[in-house]
Design an enzyme around this catalytic site. Sequence first.
Site, PDB file in Angstrom:
ATOM      1  CB  SER A 130      -0.883   0.004   1.241  1.00 43.01           C
ATOM      2  OG  SER A 130      -0.085   0.244   2.381  1.00 43.01           O
ATOM      3  CE  LYS A 131      -0.254   8.533  -0.372  1.00 38.73           C
ATOM      4  NZ  LYS A 131       0.986   8.900   0.271  1.00 38.73           N
TER       5      LYS A 131
END
Length: 503
Positions: free
Chosen positions: A260-261
């Site tokens: 994920s970011k």
Amino acid sequence: MTKVRVRFAPSPTGALHIGGVRTALYNYLFARHHGGDMLLRIEDTDSNRFVPGAEAYIIESLRWLGIEIDEGVGKGGNYAPYRQSERKDIYLEYVQQLLDAGLAYRAFDTPEQLEAKRNEVKNFQYDASTRLLMQNSLSLPKEEVNRRITAGEAFVVRIKIEPNENITVHDLIRGDVVVNSSILDDKVLWKSADGLPTYHLANIVDDHLMRITHVIRGEEWLPSAPLHVLLYRYLGWADTMPQFAHLPLLLKPEGNGKLSKRDGDKFGFPVFPIEWTDPATGEKSSGYRESGYFPEAVVNFLALLGWNAGTEQEIFSMQELISLFSLEKVSKSGAKFDYEKGKWFNHQYLQMKSDEEIADLFLPILKDKNISADKKVVVKIAGLVKERVNFVSEMWAQSSFFFLAPTAYDEKAVQKRWKAETPALMQELITVLESITDFSAHNTEETVKAWIAKHEYNMGAVMNAFRLSLVGELKGAHLFDITEIIGKSETISRLKKAIEKLT
Ligand code: GLU
């Protein structure tokens, strides 16, 4: 044989995640390998999630990486327009076809009514078991349906899925995936509110009309695939349905869960190809480009996240990737995102550049630091320090002493290496250096070593104090490469300065 045609079909909902970039890359490699076409289609039918600038960002990211588009947004082609928001009328025709065939129906349930049902029925799903309890053209009398339509009441069109049928998705990576239709819900295909289709319908209609032969996309779309298979059948296109290939997930560096970011923020690496500024908040997210990565290194790194050639080879040019790529060699299991490996790739590609190319990249950095240096000298320096860095931006830290005399001296090193007798020794060294006319690394080294040998001086003592005087600390390139580059007068001036400052 039909020409291979693949598409990259991102939704412009923000920056393109590195996983999306890999999807684009695999599509591109597959298309080129088979001499086919690569399309770029923008799936912007969800106006709530539309983010301005995202489309331009996607196009620029692909351009930077060398993923060439043959047809689509920004390029044009026979099947234009390629932006779904510009294809409203096309979808409407197929919505009507499904309604007429009784394969889809209108549903008038308001968000509140849906919410109430969800609260009332546990695990509520809009499907064969519940649709007759709802407000739709299957449950309501015909006149009532017509009345609502004429009155302009908002409705959606839902697909009518028959329960208890096994639907098989043939996936080129995973083999056959069988799903029972009873677990599927009657998905919304179209909304009267904006006259736009949802992703599912638009995606299938366009893949069909644009003659897509292979749908290569992330694993997160696998759950939608049975619905897509049904839609092909409902629309009468089962015979020309594209082949599916669902790519493995990109996993967190530790290996569990999807990358994920936030992982990027946490471990300090970019998850976006190029820098992204969120238009709503102004928040910036770093990109591989701005972090100093070479596009070829990013391509190589991503290509191997989920695919391998089946050999030990790790460095592949785009051309090699194109000739070797096959979906059979894509792994089924998730690929761990190993950022250190990404740096390693950049290091490798940096070593493959010529010193001249590296110098060209380094010169603007020097200019920013107000250093005016001769290109020839910078080329030499590039050759001397490139092995020590992963990024051109790291070169300054490895080479600043070539350009600037030390302003301070490492204290520990001074304590250890600058003794009472050192100033006299360095003074004598100055005299030796003054007598040299050919100040090349080789000649200077020979002369200095001969002088050390003749007086039986301690080699380490001389060399360390000498280095400390030139660099300010006990690190840096080979000492006589430094003297050659900075030249005789600068070498002597630094020695004099050290004697003065350290004594
Ligand atoms: N618009 C979808 C996305 O954003 C496309 C999925 C697909 O390739 O079918 O990824």
